[in-house]
Design a protein around this motif. Structure first.
Motif, PDB file in Angstrom:
ATOM      1  N   PHE A  73       0.932  -1.473  -0.003  1.00  0.00           N
ATOM      2  CA  PHE A  73      -0.494  -0.240  -0.231  1.00  0.00           C
ATOM      3  C   PHE A  73       0.706   1.245   0.080  1.00  0.00           C
ATOM      4  N   ASP A  74       1.099   2.568  -0.656  1.00  0.00           N
ATOM      5  CA  ASP A  74       1.160   3.615  -0.557  1.00  0.00           C
ATOM      6  C   ASP A  74       0.122   4.585  -1.244  1.00  0.00           C
ATOM      7  N   GLU A  75      -1.042   4.525  -0.168  1.00  0.00           N
ATOM      8  CA  GLU A  75      -2.291   5.716  -0.708  1.00  0.00           C
ATOM      9  C   GLU A  75      -1.836   7.191  -0.404  1.00  0.00           C
ATOM     10  N   ASP A  76      -2.939   8.016  -1.056  1.00  0.00           N
ATOM     11  CA  ASP A  76      -3.650   8.960  -0.194  1.00  0.00           C
ATOM     12  C   ASP A  76      -4.604   9.180  -0.134  1.00  0.00           C
ATOM     13  N   TYR A  78      -7.497   9.932  -2.034  1.00  0.00           N
ATOM     14  CA  TYR A  78      -8.323   9.044  -3.274  1.00  0.00           C
ATOM     15  C   TYR A  78      -8.100   8.016  -3.348  1.00  0.00           C
ATOM     16  N   SER A  79      -7.180   7.418  -3.592  1.00  0.00           N
ATOM     17  CA  SER A  79      -7.068   6.052  -3.469  1.00  0.00           C
ATOM     18  C   SER A  79      -7.354   5.274  -2.079  1.00  0.00           C
ATOM     19  N   LYS A  82     -11.070   5.832  -3.348  1.00  0.00           N
ATOM     20  CA  LYS A  82     -11.394   4.377  -4.503  1.00  0.00           C
ATOM     21  C   LYS A  82     -11.696   3.069  -3.548  1.00  0.00           C
ATOM     22  N   ARG A  83     -11.464   2.655  -3.224  1.00  0.00           N
ATOM     23  CA  ARG A  83     -10.832   1.269  -2.811  1.00  0.00           C
ATOM     24  C   ARG A  83     -12.833   1.377  -1.273  1.00  0.00           C
ATOM     25  N   GLU A  85     -14.260   2.912  -2.497  1.00  0.00           N
ATOM     26  CA  GLU A  85     -15.910   2.748  -3.131  1.00  0.00           C
ATOM     27  C   GLU A  85     -16.476   2.089  -3.934  1.00  0.00           C
ATOM     28  N   ARG A  86     -15.279   1.285  -4.330  1.00  0.00           N
ATOM     29  CA  ARG A  86     -15.041  -0.454  -4.612  1.00  0.00           C
ATOM     30  C   ARG A  86     -16.112  -1.081  -3.794  1.00  0.00           C
ATOM     31  N   THR A  89     -19.487  -0.178  -4.689  1.00  0.00           N
ATOM     32  CA  THR A  89     -20.716  -1.392  -5.969  1.00  0.00           C
ATOM     33  C   THR A  89     -20.791  -2.524  -5.825  1.00  0.00           C
ATOM     34  N   THR A  91     -20.460  -4.918  -7.549  1.00  0.00           N
ATOM     35  CA  THR A  91     -19.280  -6.053  -8.426  1.00  0.00           C
ATOM     36  C   THR A  91     -18.366  -6.073  -7.429  1.00  0.00           C
ATOM     37  N   ALA A  92     -17.808  -5.883  -6.443  1.00  0.00           N
ATOM     38  CA  ALA A  92     -16.578  -6.174  -6.003  1.00  0.00           C
ATOM     39  C   ALA A  92     -16.411  -7.485  -5.824  1.00  0.00           C
ATOM     40  N   LEU A 173      -5.076  -8.608  -0.400  1.00  0.00           N
ATOM     41  CA  LEU A 173      -5.515  -7.244   0.117  1.00  0.00           C
ATOM     42  C   LEU A 173      -6.534  -6.435  -0.585  1.00  0.00           C
ATOM     43  N   ALA A 174      -7.259  -7.224  -0.032  1.00  0.00           N
ATOM     44  CA  ALA A 174      -9.055  -6.412  -0.139  1.00  0.00           C
ATOM     45  C   ALA A 174      -9.591  -5.248   1.312  1.00  0.00           C
TER      46      ALA A 174
END
Lengths: 177, 454
Positions: A73-76, A78-79, A82-83, A85-86, A89, A91-92, A173-174
């Motif tokens: 992981f190297d996240e901010d 935004y990312s 997004k994870r 938000e996914r 859905t 469809t994850a 790594l979900a």
């Protein structure tokens, strides 16, 4: 542990700042275990850096016990958003059916860096059970967090995760640590 | 085995091949005993005395760069009593000293130290020390900085074997005269058969709109909408194949690469290293490479997601190895690759794109692995021995392609536009070729004994 400049000894476990930091981590774990990801995002500072470098098996005394240029992981914000938000859905697929998760948080040590910043070390053991055919997986890690005081309570500004495996034994790594 | 190979050549895959101990043993003895297998990229051992340890199935290899910057690939087993001479996975070392009896090898493999040579062996009377070295990998080849090895001393010449796949390999791993920088790998184990990832990357554009619907839903990557995905061309050439997206920009080398997010200076460098035909692939024909596989177990992926809230599009390349651990387990090695002299801000954006999409935490990869684990788990049972999976997409009942080959792709190999399992059948035909041949015969090698004794 990641080299952050910090006092050598943690503050007393009876210190209210340590108590608040510990409560923050336990409540955060509760949000992650119960898929309350939007509420989890609310705990993050807008400038969040969330990192987990790849560990390697190195010779004793070698400089490189972790890769400096590769992370899991190297996240901010935004990312991470997004994870989240996914996951929201339909469809994850990997988390439908969901994993049964338990974040076990322990070994909390709190250091005061400034009036409104705490550096907090903790250990986390994530137990992850999926479906009814495959064995559960576990992820063990140390974390060094910078928590900042805001009017709404503590926020997570940085998290540096030291994963205790060089080869992960979980299918993806979900998850968040 | 003949029934299995005949079946896969017809496009019917016995489901149990995805989790069967006997098939796995044959793959070990017949496929991985011969195939050219990727080990490491030169940029992972940039300086003198750098090394990494990599595996071909259960065989551990030291990949080193010596003082003179030459690269060596050596079996990581002390020639005396068999201990691993190196138990770290990477580092910097001039020598490797066996922890068992202190035999010491230089990083070019040469035996440099043998304690009590005279006392214990009577010197060369008992053990000829001169000229001894760790066992070398039987065959080694380097292309675009990528180090490959084969366990077969009579392996076909690498470049001859690679054939027309080289044209496409350059797209992923030769983007600048300065070469590429490989970072990683991330390593993780999944309870999936190694073949599934290899086949999937080789040509499965059909899964993208369904398996990866979520990344379209969250506007991370817009290309895989079903109607758009099926406009792509599937190609296979030499021992590999891959998928493309048809770009909305139409023809144009610069406009196409610019659309997916490459800055001008990087496009200039691609123009320096790629032949006119290679440039035409992303240019006049308007197709942008996405996933690909080089038989048996090396895959590539190139996508261009949105990496920040302001709408920045950044392309990334990942190179990945599906390292077999057992019939139902694979260790994924996933590298991020970027032109070594790319601007730092591009590298940062491209790296972020990679982490969001592929690798251990990647949002595409998460759902791929879910499928592959499920297939592998189910393939273990008895019913799977009765089921022939349909790998015939794009063929009619007579075995003829339902559409003509795509004209105007402008790149080598066989190309079809639209969905199809041409590439997966090609992968299985390569698999069938190897798995139906007996394992190569290997001569045993003795160390330290006079020739007449060996």
């Amino acid at each position: 542990m990641t080299a952050l400049s910090q006092p050598t000894a943690p503050i007393d476990y009876m210190d209210p700042r340590h108590q608040r930091a510990t409560q923050f981590l336990v409540e955060e774990a509760h949000l992650l275990d119960t898929s309350q990801f939007e509420a989890w995002l609310e705990l993050l500072d807008p400038g969040i850096r969330y990192r987990m470098p790849v560990r390697v098996t190195a010779m004793k005394g070698a400089d490189e016990a972790e890769l400096s240029t590769m992370h899991h992981f190297d996240e901010d914000l935004y990312s991470l958003r997004k994870r989240v938000e996914r996951f929201q859905t339909d469809t994850a697929w990997t988390e439908d059916p969901q994993s049964r998760l338990r974040h076990h948080v322990s070994n909390v040590r709190t250091f005061v860096r400034s009036e409104d910043e705490l550096v907090v070390e903790s250990a986390v053991l994530l137990y992850r059970s999926r479906g009814d055919r495959t064995a559960p997986s576990m992820l063990s890690a140390g974390r060094t967090d910078v928590l900042v005081a805001t009017v709404d309570g503590l926020n997570l500004r940085t998290r540096d995760i030291v994963i205790d495996e060089s080869v992960l034994r979980t299918q993806n790594l979900a998850i968040f640590l | 085995m003949q029934a299995v190979t005949a079946s896969v050549r017809r496009g019917l895959i016995p489901a149990y091949v995805y989790n069967d101990a006997q098939i796995y043993e044959l793959e070990r003895d017949r496929v991985f005993s011969r195939a050219w297998t990727f080990l490491a990229h030169e940029s992972e051992i940039p300086g003198p005395d750098d090394f990494v340890v990599r595996h071909i199935l259960d065989d551990s290899f030291l990949v080193t760069r010596d003082q003179d910057r030459r690269i060596h690939v050596m079996f990581n087993m002390c020639v005396h009593r068999g201990m691993q001479v190196c138990r770290a996975e990477k580092g910097t070392a001039k020598t490797f000293r066996c922890p068992y009896h202190a035999w010491t090898f230089k990083n070019d493999g040469t035996l440099a130290g043998l304690p009590f040579h005279v006392d214990a062996y009577g010197g060369d009377e008992g053990f000829v020390k001169e000229g001894q070295a760790l066992l070398s990998a039987p065959s080694v080849a380097i292309r675009n900085g990528m180090i490959f090895a084969s366990l077969d001393p009579d392996a076909p010449d690498f470049d001859t074997w690679l054939g027309d796949f080289a044209f496409y390999l350059d797209f992923y791993t030769a983007q600048s005269p300065a070469g590429m920088e490989f970072r990683g790998p991330q390593r993780w184990r999944v309870e999936a058969n190694w073949k599934i990832g290899a086949e999937n990357f080789m040509g499965d554009s059909y899964h993208t709109p369904q398996t990866h619907a979520s990344v379209v839903d969250i506007r991370l990557f817009g290309e895989p909408k079903p109607n758009k995905r099926k406009e792509g061309v599937l190609w296979h050439a030499g021992p590999g194949g891959g998928t493309t997206y048809k770009l909305p920009t139409g023809a144009g080398f610069r406009s196409g690469l610019g659309y997916v997010g490459y800055p001008d200076m990087m496009i200039d460098r691609m123009a320096e290293v790629w032949s006119p035909a290679q440039q035409a692939l992303a240019g006049e024909s308007g197709f942008m490479p996405s996933a690909a596989t080089l038989f048996p177990n090396l895959s590539f992926v190139h996508n261009w997601p949105q990496v920040d809230a302001d709408g920045l599009i950044a392309p990334f390349i990942s190179v990945r190895l599906w390292q077999p651990i057992g019939p139902g387990e694979t260790e994924v090695h996933s590298w991020f690759a970027v032109a070594a002299d790319a601007p730092e801000d591009f590298k940062a954006a491209s790296y972020k794109a990679y982490l969001m999409c592929f690798g251990s935490s990647g949002m595409f990869e998460q759902d791929d692995v879910e499928n592959w684990v499920s297939i592998t788990t189910t393939a273990r049972g008895s019913m799977a021995r009765r089921l022939l999976l349909n790998n015939r997409m794009g063929l009619n009942h007579d075995g003829e392609p339902i559409i003509d080959q795509y004209e105007g792709f402008g790149a080598p190999g066989t190309a079809y536009q639209g969905y199809g399992e041409h590439n997966q059948r090609h992968w299985f035909s390569l698999w069938a070729d190897l798995i139906s041949q007996p394992a190569p015969e290997m001569e045993a090698i003795a160390f330290g004994v006079r020739e007449e004794q060996s």
